[in-house]
Design a protein around this motif. Structure first.
Motif, short mmCIF file in Angstrom:
data_model
loop_
_atom_site.label_atom_id
_atom_site.label_comp_id
_atom_site.label_asym_id
_atom_site.label_seq_id
_atom_site.Cartn_x
_atom_site.Cartn_y
_atom_site.Cartn_z
N LYS A 41 -41.33 12.81 -30.57
CA LYS A 41 -42.22 11.88 -31.29
C LYS A 41 -43.23 12.60 -32.17
O LYS A 41 -43.86 11.98 -33.03
N SER A 131 -43.63 3.95 -27.03
CA SER A 131 -42.84 3.27 -28.05
C SER A 131 -42.00 4.32 -28.79
O SER A 131 -42.45 5.45 -28.99
N ASN A 133 -41.18 5.48 -31.64
CA ASN A 133 -41.47 5.80 -33.04
C ASN A 133 -42.05 7.20 -33.11
O ASN A 133 -42.52 7.73 -32.12
N SER A 139 -44.28 0.78 -34.85
CA SER A 139 -43.47 0.65 -33.63
C SER A 139 -42.12 0.01 -33.95
O SER A 139 -42.03 -0.83 -34.83
N GLU A 168 -46.75 -4.40 -28.46
CA GLU A 168 -46.75 -3.66 -27.21
C GLU A 168 -47.47 -4.41 -26.09
O GLU A 168 -48.19 -5.38 -26.34
N HIS A 225 -53.37 4.04 -36.31
CA HIS A 225 -52.19 4.01 -35.46
C HIS A 225 -51.28 2.94 -36.04
O HIS A 225 -51.71 2.18 -36.87
N TYR A 226 -50.04 2.89 -35.62
CA TYR A 226 -49.14 1.84 -36.10
C TYR A 226 -49.13 1.80 -37.62
O TYR A 226 -49.19 0.75 -38.22
MG MG Z 1 -46.96 3.44 -29.53
#
Ligand code: MG
Ligand code: TXA
Length: 336
Positions: A41, A131, A133, A139, A168, A225-226
């Protein structure tokens, strides 16, 4: 399934669907296997993993006896497991430090997706899975999303029923004293958690951002994030100055029409536009949130539109809407 389970037992990595998003799994008690998750990751090791179980009895291998004596665990598990809730509590010392990112706690979830449960049962061990990703990216809610980001870095991807929730799990922490703390908004709305915990000290939302010098409570709470690969801007009133090429994302059709009006008045070219649902519907919106973001990102990247932006209207708070609002805020906070 037997092959995927054998890969887990042999220390490999298997991506699998859950009812929230795809996870990237390894045997939770095999530290080198867990290390491979971080490597695949590009995830910093200060970010702990969620351990997935298929049977509540497995909690005895993960939480300390002291933690298990907390009646709120049974209360929450009865109400929300199998499902989109991760419970963080004191970890047994056997849980590898890497899974916990060196913390004294571990996060555990009993998912309800049949493929996830079948994999955990066939592997015969709890499965640590973030997750699936690359760190900080969107995600994945389809096997294609997983392969786009991780092909060549993992051993297998399981196909299965759709990730029906689409965001999530909610993450809650149980401390020896004090109310339950919500560390991350997710598939189980805060209101539902508060209802179940009403006579057991209630629940408080933890500080939303990371403060200098204060250890991170939930690294998934870092502001950025994301993130899509195209910068995302959240607009409330005016269309952002200087944006000439964009894709639009709105909670519902009426807001999208309004956004389109703003873009057109600003003279911006709109390359794609998406309403998360026709009328406001957080359940339907969450189910397709990451998929729509992937599509908008792909539309702008495929056309190699220079200086393009995703322009999104904020999602109204409340229920599952709070998890969507949270993911959009984080996507927007990306430094680009
Ligand atoms: Mg995550
Ligand atoms: O729905 C989900 O939770 C998905 C599926 C695969 O189960 N998993 C997921 O994992 O979202 P991940 O790694 O993307 O997010 C895990 C987050 C961490 O970033 C952190 O915020 C929180 O869960 N977490 C896990 N263990 C923790 C701990 N011991 N203390 C505090 N937060 C923890």
């Amino acid at each position: 399934m037997p092959r995927a389970a054998a890969i887990i037992r042999a220390g490999g990595l298997v991506a699998f669907p859950t009812e929230t998003v795809y996870g990237l799994g390894a045997n939770a008690f095999d530290a080198p296997a867990v290390a491979r998750i971080f490597e695949a990751k590009g995830r910093p090791t200060f970010d702990p993993l969620i351990v997935h179980i298929a049977d509540r009895a497995d909690l005895a291998h993960l939480f300390t006896e002291g933690a298990l004596a907390d009646p709120r665990i049974k209360l929450l598990a009865d109400a929300f497991w199998p499902g989109a809730l991760t419970i963080v509590a004191a970890a047994r010392p056997e849980v590898p430090g890497l899974v916990r990112a060196g913390l004294e706690t571990v996060g555990v979830r009993l998912p309800r997706h049949e493929t996830a449960l079948a994999l955990i049962r066939a592997a015969g061990t709890p499965i640590a899975a973030p997750s699936a990703n690359r760190f900080g990216r969107l995600s994945p809610t389809t096997a294609d999303h997983v392969l786009e980001q991780l092909d060549g870095r993992i051993d297998a991807v399981l196909l299965g029923e759709a990730t029906e929730i689409g965001v999530e799990s909610s993450v809650v922490a149980l401390d020896a004293d004090g109310p339950v703390r919500l560390l991350r908004h997710g598939g189980i709305p805060l209101e539902d958690l508060a209802h179940v915990l009403a006579n057991h000290g209630g629940i408080v939302a933890a500080a939303p951002t990371v403060q200098p010098g204060v250890p991170m409570q939930a690294p998934g709470m870092t502001e950025s994030h994301y993130a899509p690969m195209v910068p995302l801007l959240l607009v409330t009133t005016a269309f952002p100055a200087g944006v000439t090429e964009c894709a639009l994302l709105a909670p519902d059709r009426a807001t999208l029409t309004h956004l389109e009006g703003l873009a057109s008045a600003a003279g911006a070219n709109v390359h794609a536009s998406v309403a998360l649902s026709e009328t406001l519907d957080p359940v339907a919106a969450a189910a397709h949130l990451f998929e729509r973001l992937h599509e908008l990102e792909a539309a702008l990247i495929r056309r190699a539109v220079p200086a393009a932006r995703i322009i999104a209207a904020p999602y109204p708070e409340g229920g599952l809407g709070s998890a969507i609002a949270d993911r959009l805020r984080r996507a927007a906070a990306t430094p680009q």
